[in-house]
Design a protein around this motif. Structure first.
Motif, short mmCIF file in Angstrom:
data_model
loop_
_atom_site.label_atom_id
_atom_site.label_comp_id
_atom_site.label_asym_id
_atom_site.label_seq_id
_atom_site.Cartn_x
_atom_site.Cartn_y
_atom_site.Cartn_z
N GLN A 435 -4.61 5.47 -15.64
CA GLN A 435 -3.65 6.55 -15.45
C GLN A 435 -2.61 6.16 -14.39
O GLN A 435 -1.43 6.49 -14.53
CB GLN A 435 -4.37 7.84 -15.03
N PHE A 436 -3.06 5.46 -13.35
CA PHE A 436 -2.14 4.98 -12.33
C PHE A 436 -1.08 4.08 -12.95
O PHE A 436 0.12 4.20 -12.67
CB PHE A 436 -2.93 4.22 -11.26
N LEU A 472 10.42 3.96 -6.18
CA LEU A 472 9.24 3.59 -6.95
C LEU A 472 8.21 2.87 -6.09
O LEU A 472 7.02 3.22 -6.12
CB LEU A 472 9.65 2.70 -8.13
N ILE A 473 8.63 1.86 -5.34
CA ILE A 473 7.68 1.10 -4.53
C ILE A 473 7.05 1.98 -3.46
O ILE A 473 5.84 1.90 -3.17
CB ILE A 473 8.36 -0.14 -3.88
N LYS A 474 7.83 2.91 -2.91
CA LYS A 474 7.30 3.80 -1.87
C LYS A 474 6.27 4.78 -2.45
O LYS A 474 5.19 4.95 -1.88
CB LYS A 474 8.46 4.56 -1.21
N GLN A 475 6.59 5.39 -3.58
CA GLN A 475 5.67 6.36 -4.18
C GLN A 475 4.41 5.67 -4.70
O GLN A 475 3.31 6.22 -4.60
CB GLN A 475 6.37 7.11 -5.33
N ALA A 476 4.57 4.45 -5.24
CA ALA A 476 3.41 3.71 -5.74
C ALA A 476 2.44 3.37 -4.61
O ALA A 476 1.22 3.52 -4.75
CB ALA A 476 3.86 2.45 -6.46
N LEU A 477 2.97 2.92 -3.49
CA LEU A 477 2.11 2.58 -2.35
C LEU A 477 1.47 3.82 -1.74
O LEU A 477 0.32 3.79 -1.29
CB LEU A 477 2.92 1.82 -1.31
N LYS A 478 2.20 4.93 -1.74
CA LYS A 478 1.61 6.18 -1.25
C LYS A 478 0.39 6.57 -2.08
O LYS A 478 -0.63 7.03 -1.54
CB LYS A 478 2.65 7.31 -1.29
N CYS A 492 -5.34 -1.76 -10.24
CA CYS A 492 -4.18 -1.00 -9.71
C CYS A 492 -3.15 -1.94 -9.10
O CYS A 492 -1.94 -1.76 -9.30
CB CYS A 492 -4.67 0.01 -8.68
N TRP A 493 -3.61 -2.95 -8.37
CA TRP A 493 -2.67 -3.89 -7.75
C TRP A 493 -1.98 -4.75 -8.81
O TRP A 493 -0.78 -5.04 -8.69
CB TRP A 493 -3.39 -4.76 -6.73
N SER A 494 -2.72 -5.15 -9.82
CA SER A 494 -2.09 -5.92 -10.89
C SER A 494 -1.07 -5.06 -11.65
O SER A 494 -0.02 -5.55 -12.06
CB SER A 494 -3.15 -6.47 -11.85
#
Length: 712
Positions: A435-436, A472-478, A492-494
């Motif tokens: 889902q992530f 995108l990068i900020k919301q993904a890392l949050k 998730c990291w991949s």
């Protein structure tokens, strides 16, 4: 009513005018007699035109009347006597009929009525001014449906079909219930133990003293009712509703004749089985009241019927089960329109809440989603309250997806991080790695699955502009920092690295298009790494941060995102390497962007224990997934495999070089499925691997590989 023209004959006596509405007839019956030959006061004949002012009817050109079908009490040939409910015997000449007399009760010719003069029934005495006879008529025409207080105009083919099935069921149920009331007496040697803890037959003193007690097993009734409910679920909505409601009334009347509590199981014990059946019935009816477009009159009568059922004490919890507010309810309407975001209002000094049972909420969400009213779904789920906290929370976890369906991706990302209720944690804690990935894919492309579920494998459609890379990068890392299970999952990291290294335009098949980004200048890489250190710490602390605009205002914003992701992966490995189950899929997620993977590996080489742990993970994955890797390399081609092998062979740390050597051995051992392997020789020549220092393991293995193909 106008009669057609005809020659008047001397024997003409009268005509019959039939009223359309019996209730509005001023004469109390359904006919009006008019004599066209009646003389006037002056002895003159009336004209061809006859006017009845009371009925506002005009008659012209009369002819010899022909008797039309009529109720017995309206017959002009035979007189009729009226009483309220006389059924003992025919009154007066009520039994006499003409060939057009109909039975008021049976609604068929009187000559065909089997109860026309039957004592204690006497349909010949029936008429429309008696409440008793009207009820008899309604029951005869409506059958079992009369208990729903339905008008004859309400009854259609579906309702009548459901009523017929219900009558048959009631008859069968009566037989089975009678068997239950008789009970059965078990032999002493086979008598079950009804006590707790349960002992083998014959060893419980309490049960031994009850050998003569009759056991009442409800299992037969339970099985019959279950079979009927299964059938009801396959019928049309109106028929099914009648069947469910009728079954509920019948089982609510059942009594347990046992003097003491008999714990026989959930199907054999009446006081357990009946609530179980009622739970199924009410749940299905709740959903039907929401999903099916019943006429308002029928909707209310179904609810009133259920409320009229006299429930036993062990079923009191179902008393208000069908108090389902209709779609046009005031509070519900204001919530769906966005005029009320709290789901509560003050009415006559009291606070009123939008409170509904979980099956009702599920049905409303289903219907709104079917109609693609995703904004209304979000408003409703945020406002509605329910006693099933977990069930409501699971439904609310889909709010971010519904927001994505509306194109509001930023609000969807925020809703993943903040709980709606103070009693629950944020949805990010419960989303799965797959889902992530789907959420990141939606954020990246501005597209969503066309189906109702976010994991549908069908086509995708564009619904709005995609997120900017910096957002995108900020919301993904949050999201990753908000959930330990996501943070420690290599999938998730991949997914993060793969999404950041892909175009924001979906291919026609709904797949992402990977980008081959050129390696940025070293100064740019160092600048992003330096800026991202503090940035990541602030994101972990859930501080609202802004990314350096100088980085993302340049043309290298894709590259900047990958570098920040490299730094985030590096920090994760330094702190949580022990929880990582794989690293190979993270390495493969970089695709053709080997410069970013090299940047990560170089940074890891400064921590010896981390480097050893990563190498061991990759070697283990390569050894366990040889078949998968060979198939992947076949699809990616020799160019990718060559760069992958060279990346590890040329690492400055010998431990990391062992990964390249192991990969080369896999290819060598499986040349029969690697027809592309010979092209690696040219790649190794161009990469200068043949000119590495003599005597090294790498030089030996590479030379051995190249010489093998040169001899062919």
């Amino acid at each position: 009513m106008t009669m057609g023209p005809s020659k008047r004959e001397e024997e003409e006596k009268s005509i019959i005018l039939i009223s359309d509405d019996e209730a509005e007839s001023t004469l109390g019956n359904s006919v009006l007699l008019v004599d066209p030959l009646e003389k006037s006061a002056s002895g003159e004949e009336k004209s061809e035109e006859v006017v009845d002012e009371e009925c506002e009817l005009m008659v012209t050109f009369c002819k010899q009347p022909k008797a039309m079908p009529h109720a017995r009490y309206d017959c002009t040939t035979h007189p009729f006597e009226r009483t309220e409910c006389d059924t003992c015997s025919p009154l007066g000449k009520n039994a006499d009929i003409c060939n057009q007399c109909y039975c008021y009760v049976c609604d068929k010719l009187a000559s065909e009525c089997q109860n026309w003069t039957t004592l204690s029934l006497c349909h010949c005495n029936a008429h429309n001014k008696s409440k008793f006879w009207k009820e008899q008529r309604d029951f005869a025409l409506a059958g079992v449906l009369v208990m729903f207080n339905l008008e004859l105009t309400d009854i259609d083919a579906d309702l009548r079909h459901g009523g017929n099935l219900l009558i048959k069921f009631i008859q069968e149920l009566s037989v089975e219930y009678s068997k239950y009331l008789v009970g059965e007496r078990l032999p002493p040697t086979q008598h079950e133990c009804f006590c707790l803890p349960k002992l083998p037959p014959g060893q419980c003193n309490i049960c031994r003293s009850r050998n003569l007690e009759v056991v009442y097993k409800y299992s037969g009734v339970f099985s019959l009712v279950t079979k009927f409910l299964n059938q009801a679920e396959k019928e049309n909505p109106k028929a099914a509703a009648v069947m469910f409601l009728g079954a509920a009334k019948e089982i609510a009347l059942h009594k347990d004749p046992a003097l003491n509590w008999q714990n026989l199981g959930h199907t054999a014990s009446l006081k357990i089985a009946v609530p179980c059946l009622l739970q199924r019935i009410t749940t299905h009816l709740q959903k039907m009241l929401v999903l099916c477009d019943f006429p308002k009159n029928l909707y209310e009568k179904f609810i009133n019927f259920f409320q009229s059922i006299s429930l036993p004490c062990h079923c009191f919890g179902f008393s208000n089960s069908l108090n389902v507010v209709p779609w046009d309810h005031g509070l519900l309407t204001t919530v769906l329109k966005g005029q009320n975001i709290t789901g509560q209002r003050t009415q006559k000094g009291r606070k009123v809440f939008l409170w509904e049972m979980l099956p009702v909420i599920e049905a409303r969400v289903e219907r709104l989603v079917d109609k693609k009213k995703f904004k209304e779904v979000v408003r409703y789920l945020k406002a509605v309250k329910c006693n099933d906290i977990k069930g409501l929370r699971d439904l609310r976890d889909k709010i971010p997806f519904y927001l994505c369906k509306t194109g509001d991706f930023l609000d969807a990302a925020r809703s993943l991080l903040f709980p709606i209720s103070s009693l629950a944690c944020c949805p990010a804690c419960r989303i799965t790695p797959i889902q992530f990935e789907v959420y990141l894919k939606m954020f990246r492309t501005g597209s969503v699955p066309a189906g109702k579920d976010m994991l549908d494998t069908g086509s995708w459609i564009t619904v709005g502009p995609p997120m900017k890379d910096s957002v995108l990068i900020k919301q993904a890392l949050k999201l990753l920092y908000s959930s330990v299970s996501l943070y420690r999952n290599p999938k998730c990291w991949s997914s993060l690295i793969m999404i950041l290294g892909s175009s924001n335009v979906l291919e026609k098949n709904g797949h992402l298009h990977p980008l081959s980004l050129k390696e940025p200048p070293l100064d740019f890489q160092k600048g992003v790494l330096a800026a991202s250190g503090d940035l990541l710490e602030e994101l972990k602390a859930k501080i609202n941060v802004s990314l350096p605009p100088a980085i993302f205002s340049s043309q290298l914003h894709h590259e900047a995102c990958l570098i920040i992701a490299v730094q985030a992966v590096q920090q994760m490995l330094f702190c949580d390497l022990q929880y990582l189950t794989s690293f190979l899929e993270i390495a493969l997620a970089f695709g053709n962007n080997f410069w970013a993977l090299r940047l990560l590996l170089d940074n890891l080489s400064y921590e010896e224990h981390v480097l050893h742990g990563i190498v061991n993970l990759i070697l283990r994955d390569l050894n366990c997934q040889k078949a998968m890797m060979l198939k992947l390399w076949q699809n990616l081609g020799p160019q990718y495999v060559g760069e992958f092998v060279c990346l590890f062979l040329t690492c400055r740390h010998k431990k990391m070089q062992s990964i390249g050597l192991f990969t080369l051995n896999i290819i060598t051992e499986n040349l029969h499925v690697c027809p592309w392997a010979k092209h690696l020789c040219n790649f190794f020549h161009n990469a200068g691997l043949r000119h590495l220092p003599l005597g090294t393991t790498i030089h030996h293995e590479v030379s051995k590989f190249i010489n093998m193909f040169e001899k062919l």
